[in-house]
Design a protein around this motif. Structure first.
Motif, PDB file in Angstrom:
ATOM      1  N   ILE A  20       0.843  -1.207   0.000  1.00  0.00           N
ATOM      2  CA  ILE A  20       0.000   0.000   0.000  1.00  0.00           C
ATOM      3  C   ILE A  20       0.868   1.244   0.000  1.00  0.00           C
ATOM      4  CG2 ILE A  20      -1.661   1.320   1.376  1.00  0.00           C
ATOM      5  CD1 ILE A  20      -2.776  -1.403   2.348  1.00  0.00           C
ATOM      6  N   ALA A  21       1.932   1.245   0.823  1.00  0.00           N
ATOM      7  CA  ALA A  21       2.832   2.397   0.872  1.00  0.00           C
ATOM      8  C   ALA A  21       3.567   2.574  -0.454  1.00  0.00           C
ATOM      9  CB  ALA A  21       3.832   2.222   2.018  1.00  0.00           C
ATOM     10  N   ALA A  22       3.927   1.468  -1.095  1.00  0.00           N
ATOM     11  CA  ALA A  22       4.673   1.527  -2.351  1.00  0.00           C
ATOM     12  C   ALA A  22       3.835   2.079  -3.495  1.00  0.00           C
ATOM     13  CB  ALA A  22       5.195   0.144  -2.715  1.00  0.00           C
ATOM     14  N   ALA A  23       2.519   1.951  -3.388  1.00  0.00           N
ATOM     15  CA  ALA A  23       1.635   2.425  -4.459  1.00  0.00           C
ATOM     16  C   ALA A  23       1.659   3.944  -4.592  1.00  0.00           C
ATOM     17  CB  ALA A  23       0.205   1.951  -4.199  1.00  0.00           C
ATOM     18  N   GLU A  24       2.154   4.606  -3.560  1.00  0.00           N
ATOM     19  CA  GLU A  24       2.141   6.074  -3.553  1.00  0.00           C
ATOM     20  C   GLU A  24       2.919   6.659  -4.729  1.00  0.00           C
ATOM     21  OE1 GLU A  24       3.212   9.669  -0.398  1.00  0.00           O
ATOM     22  OE2 GLU A  24       2.852   7.632   0.318  1.00  0.00           O
ATOM     23  N   ASN A  25       4.039   6.044  -5.097  1.00  0.00           N
ATOM     24  CA  ASN A  25       4.761   6.539  -6.277  1.00  0.00           C
ATOM     25  C   ASN A  25       4.925   5.435  -7.326  1.00  0.00           C
ATOM     26  OD1 ASN A  25       6.830   4.999  -5.097  1.00  0.00           O
ATOM     27  ND2 ASN A  25       8.423   6.412  -5.797  1.00  0.00           N
ATOM     28  N   LEU A  26       3.978   4.510  -7.326  1.00  0.00           N
ATOM     29  CA  LEU A  26       3.893   3.460  -8.356  1.00  0.00           C
ATOM     30  C   LEU A  26       5.164   2.622  -8.426  1.00  0.00           C
ATOM     31  CD1 LEU A  26       2.141   5.479 -11.205  1.00  0.00           C
ATOM     32  CD2 LEU A  26       1.101   4.115  -9.402  1.00  0.00           C
ATOM     33  N   LYS A  27       5.706   2.243  -7.267  1.00  0.00           N
ATOM     34  CA  LYS A  27       6.882   1.386  -7.241  1.00  0.00           C
ATOM     35  C   LYS A  27       6.563   0.021  -7.844  1.00  0.00           C
ATOM     36  CE  LYS A  27       9.144   3.066  -3.025  1.00  0.00           C
ATOM     37  NZ  LYS A  27       8.287   4.253  -2.854  1.00  0.00           N
TER      38      LYS A  27
END
Length: 300
Positions: free
Chosen positions: A250-257
């Motif tokens: 969920i945290a990684a989705a913030e900058n589309l990792k």
């Protein structure tokens, strides 16, 4: 009276440090935590990394990315092979650390360490071959060359396996850097010592500082800021449990990792395949007109 010369010598205990940007800092916080063997016996104090340490590691990895990704694939292969050479020379140290960490006999630990060295050599051989496997020319309907070639994703956070302190660790680091990425590695929380010693090997090989950065401490505490860090391009969740993996996704989705989800591994000694290399590669496709040759209209 006892002779002082017969008194038992005190051993010099090793101080384990982080490996960030080619240097060996203690944790910015000054914190440490006890590392014990499988029977609860104290082995060492390991640095307890902070969020600041994690941010410093990302800065170092980003700084190293340009030169490392721009190096020739052949040169990267030479560097990885040099790491294997250095590991071979310090094999006895790693056998001791792996045996203590994982509660193994010396013979079993020796097998794992030899498999780990072989794994470095295996990935060293792939550096200048992976492009031929996943890239190449594409047939198109038109007078064009259409070529696809792989390029590294960037800075990759690697959550190392929790139970395989050395072979599993190398199996997730080597494919990341073999393809030109740089890495911020979170060592096994309970078994961090082989990872911290690996930093010493990397520093004395030809690997440029910052290509691999090794942090130890509480996995969840370090991984959270890295998963949401805007300058981290991808994350490998190999050592995260289901709950932590979901939070980090969920945290990684913030900058589309790019996210490589945890995958069960029955035996780290099995041939790994190329999936961990291709997971952190982007594909660049180039179109170029072929032009015409002569009045016949033939093209090349």
């Amino acid at each position: 009276m006892s002779d002082k010369s017969e008194q038992q010598r005190l051993s010099v205990f090793k101080t384990y440090k982080l490996y960030v940007g080619g240097k060996f800092p203690r944790s910015e916080s000054g914190r440490v935590y006890e590392v014990t063997d499988s029977k609860g016996k104290w082995l060492a104090n390991a640095p307890l990394s902070s969020r600041k340490d994690a941010r410093d590691a990302v800065v170092a990895a980003r700084k190293a990315f340009g030169a490392w990704s721009g190096a020739t694939a052949y040169n990267r292969g030479q560097v990885l092979y040099r790491v294997a050479e250095m590991l071979e020379g310090r094999k006895s140290q790693f056998v001791h650390e792996v045996a203590d960490a994982e509660g193994l006999s010396k013979s079993k630990a020796n097998e794992l360490v030899e498999a780990t060295i072989d794994r470095w050599v295996w990935y060293a051989g792939w550096t200048d071959k992976i492009a031929q496997v996943v890239g190449g020319g594409n047939p198109v309907a038109g007078p064009y060359f259409n070529l696809s070639s792989p390029e590294p994703t960037g800075v990759v956070t690697v959550v190392a396996p929790q139970e395989s302190s050395f072979l599993g660790l190398v199996s997730v680091i080597a494919p990341v850097i073999a393809t030109g990425n740089t890495a911020v590695v979170i060592a096994s929380e309970r078994l961090p010592l082989p990872a911290l010693s690996l930093g010493e090997v990397l520093a004395t090989s030809d690997l440029p500082g910052g290509v691999v950065n090794v942090l130890s401490g509480r996995t969840a505490e370090i991984a959270a800021p890295l998963a949401s860090h805007q300058d981290v391009n991808a994350i490998d969740l190999a050592g995260a449990d289901d709950v932590l993996a979901k939070e980090l996704e969920i945290a990684a989705a913030e900058n589309l990792k790019r996210v490589l989800r945890p995958q069960p591994v029955d035996d780290w000694r099995a041939t790994p395949g190329i999936e961990r290399m291709t997971a952190f590669l982007e594909t660049k496709t180039v179109w170029h007109p072929t032009g015409s040759l002569g009045a016949s209209g033939s093209s090349y």
